[in-house]
Design a protein around this motif. Structure first.
Motif, short mmCIF file in Angstrom:
data_model
loop_
_atom_site.label_atom_id
_atom_site.label_comp_id
_atom_site.label_asym_id
_atom_site.label_seq_id
_atom_site.Cartn_x
_atom_site.Cartn_y
_atom_site.Cartn_z
N GLY A 125 25.44 -46.32 -4.99
CA GLY A 125 26.36 -46.78 -3.97
C GLY A 125 26.17 -46.11 -2.62
O GLY A 125 26.48 -46.69 -1.58
N LEU A 126 25.66 -44.88 -2.63
CA LEU A 126 25.45 -44.15 -1.38
C LEU A 126 24.00 -44.20 -0.90
O LEU A 126 23.65 -43.54 0.08
CB LEU A 126 25.90 -42.70 -1.53
N ALA A 127 23.17 -44.98 -1.57
CA ALA A 127 21.77 -45.13 -1.13
C ALA A 127 21.75 -45.74 0.27
O ALA A 127 22.39 -46.77 0.52
CB ALA A 127 21.01 -46.02 -2.11
N GLY A 128 21.06 -45.10 1.18
CA GLY A 128 20.96 -45.59 2.55
C GLY A 128 22.13 -45.21 3.43
O GLY A 128 22.09 -45.44 4.65
N LYS A 129 23.19 -44.62 2.87
CA LYS A 129 24.34 -44.18 3.65
C LYS A 129 24.08 -42.77 4.19
O LYS A 129 23.21 -42.05 3.70
CB LYS A 129 25.61 -44.21 2.81
N VAL A 130 24.87 -42.38 5.19
CA VAL A 130 24.71 -41.07 5.81
C VAL A 130 25.89 -40.18 5.39
O VAL A 130 27.05 -40.51 5.65
CB VAL A 130 24.65 -41.16 7.34
N VAL A 131 25.57 -39.08 4.74
CA VAL A 131 26.59 -38.14 4.26
C VAL A 131 26.35 -36.78 4.90
O VAL A 131 25.22 -36.29 4.93
CB VAL A 131 26.57 -38.03 2.72
N GLY A 132 27.41 -36.17 5.39
CA GLY A 132 27.31 -34.86 6.01
C GLY A 132 27.51 -33.74 5.02
O GLY A 132 28.36 -33.83 4.13
N VAL A 133 26.71 -32.68 5.16
CA VAL A 133 26.87 -31.46 4.37
C VAL A 133 26.57 -30.27 5.27
O VAL A 133 25.86 -30.39 6.27
CB VAL A 133 25.94 -31.40 3.13
N SER A 167 34.40 -38.99 14.14
CA SER A 167 33.80 -39.74 15.24
C SER A 167 33.02 -40.95 14.76
O SER A 167 32.50 -41.72 15.58
CB SER A 167 32.88 -38.83 16.06
N GLY A 168 32.92 -41.11 13.43
CA GLY A 168 32.23 -42.27 12.87
C GLY A 168 30.72 -42.15 12.84
O GLY A 168 30.03 -43.15 12.61
N ARG A 169 30.20 -40.94 13.04
CA ARG A 169 28.74 -40.77 13.06
C ARG A 169 28.15 -40.61 11.66
O ARG A 169 26.94 -40.68 11.49
CB ARG A 169 28.37 -39.59 13.95
N ILE A 170 28.99 -40.35 10.67
CA ILE A 170 28.54 -40.29 9.28
C ILE A 170 29.52 -41.10 8.43
O ILE A 170 30.66 -41.34 8.83
CB ILE A 170 28.44 -38.84 8.76
N ASP A 171 29.05 -41.53 7.26
CA ASP A 171 29.88 -42.37 6.39
C ASP A 171 30.84 -41.57 5.52
O ASP A 171 31.92 -42.05 5.16
CB ASP A 171 28.98 -43.22 5.48
N ALA A 172 30.44 -40.36 5.16
CA ALA A 172 31.24 -39.52 4.28
C ALA A 172 30.75 -38.09 4.42
O ALA A 172 29.73 -37.82 5.07
CB ALA A 172 31.12 -39.98 2.83
N ALA A 173 31.49 -37.17 3.80
CA ALA A 173 31.10 -35.77 3.80
C ALA A 173 31.28 -35.21 2.39
O ALA A 173 32.11 -35.70 1.62
CB ALA A 173 31.93 -34.97 4.79
N MET A 174 30.49 -34.20 2.07
CA MET A 174 30.57 -33.54 0.77
C MET A 174 30.72 -32.04 1.02
O MET A 174 29.95 -31.44 1.77
CB MET A 174 29.31 -33.82 -0.05
N ALA A 175 31.74 -31.44 0.38
CA ALA A 175 31.97 -30.00 0.55
C ALA A 175 32.91 -29.51 -0.54
O ALA A 175 33.33 -30.28 -1.42
CB ALA A 175 32.54 -29.70 1.93
#
Length: 253
Positions: A125-133, A167-175
């Motif tokens: 589901g997150l293939a090709g999406k941008v996630v921040g870490v 700001s909408g620059r990433i789709d999700a974050a992981m922490a």
């Protein structure tokens, strides 16, 4: 002869009056509620209170040395500090470079995204999406290992990551789930965001909990700090500090 004895006695008195050297503790100062920089420039948070309690337990005074996360292990190795108290997870990779006490807390990791997100929080589901870490963390290692087709955006601090999320620059974050909850979701900036997916605590990536990092040769200090963790848990001081920040058992199983 009398003059020599007097000088020697004076030297002993001067030596006795000299203050003990403080133990320098590397902290991050950008990871609320564990470690953050107050308006007056001081560093506050759970990690800081833990560091002070443990130093007192072993009879040392502490000076907090704020270091960016990327440089915190190099700072320890270069002897800019004597220990790291910065929510650093005990992992096999890190144990190749430094040593650790036993854990002083352990919490799982989670994804956070805008409320109402229709993303599926799986590798597919997150293939090709941008996630921040945050760069150089267990969360980067986890995402690279388990979500290989997700594009990672790396940040120096968690605050930088959540700013890009809002700001909408990433789709999700992981922490870390607690840092995200108390440091973001419960703040005005995080009002329109929520947790998604499962909680992750995989030893291969997430280690054995957060421990205090020391140089490999400093085995005596490591053992003293480990004993101090047990002591403050036994005498109730750990619980007192814990209740200041959390309404649950942050130590974990």
């Amino acid at each position: 002869m009398t003059r020599i004895l007097r000088l020697a006695a004076a030297g002993l008195l001067i030596g006795a009056a000299a203050p003990a050297m403080a133990m320098n503790i590397c902290v991050e100062g950008a990871y609320p509620p564990f470690s953050e920089t107050a308006p007056d420039g001081s560093v506050v948070g759970f990690d800081i209170d833990m560091a002070n309690a443990l130093c007192a337990q072993i009879g040392e005074s502490c000076t907090m040395v704020k270091v960016d996360w990327d440089g915190i292990i190099p700072a320890l190795l270069e002897k800019k500090c004597d220990a790291i108290v910065a929510s650093m997870s005990i992992t096999e990779d890190r144990k190749q470079v430094i040593d650790f006490t036993k854990k002083y807390y352990q919490t799982p990791a989670r994804f956070v995204a805008p409320k109402g997100s229709d993303l599926e929080f799986t590798p597919e589901g997150l293939a090709g999406k941008v996630v921040g870490v945050q760069r150089g963390t267990i969360h980067q290692a986890f995402m690279e290992g388990e979500f290989p087709d997700t594009t990672l955006q790396l940040y120096g601090t968690q605050d930088e990551m959540t700013l890009d999320l809002t700001s909408g620059r990433i789709d999700a974050a992981m922490a870390d789930s607690v840092a995200l909850d108390l440091g973001f979701l419960r703040t005005p900036a995080g009002a329109d965001y929520a947790f998604y997916g499962e909680s992750y605590s995989i030893p291969k990536y997430h280690g054995e909990g957060a421990g205090i990092g020391v140089r490999k040769e400093d085995t005596e200090l490591r053992d003293k700090l480990t004993a101090a963790i047990d002591a403050i848990r036994a005498d109730g001081e750990y619980a007192t500090i814990e209740k200041k920040y959390f309404d649950f058992d942050v130590y974990g199983n």
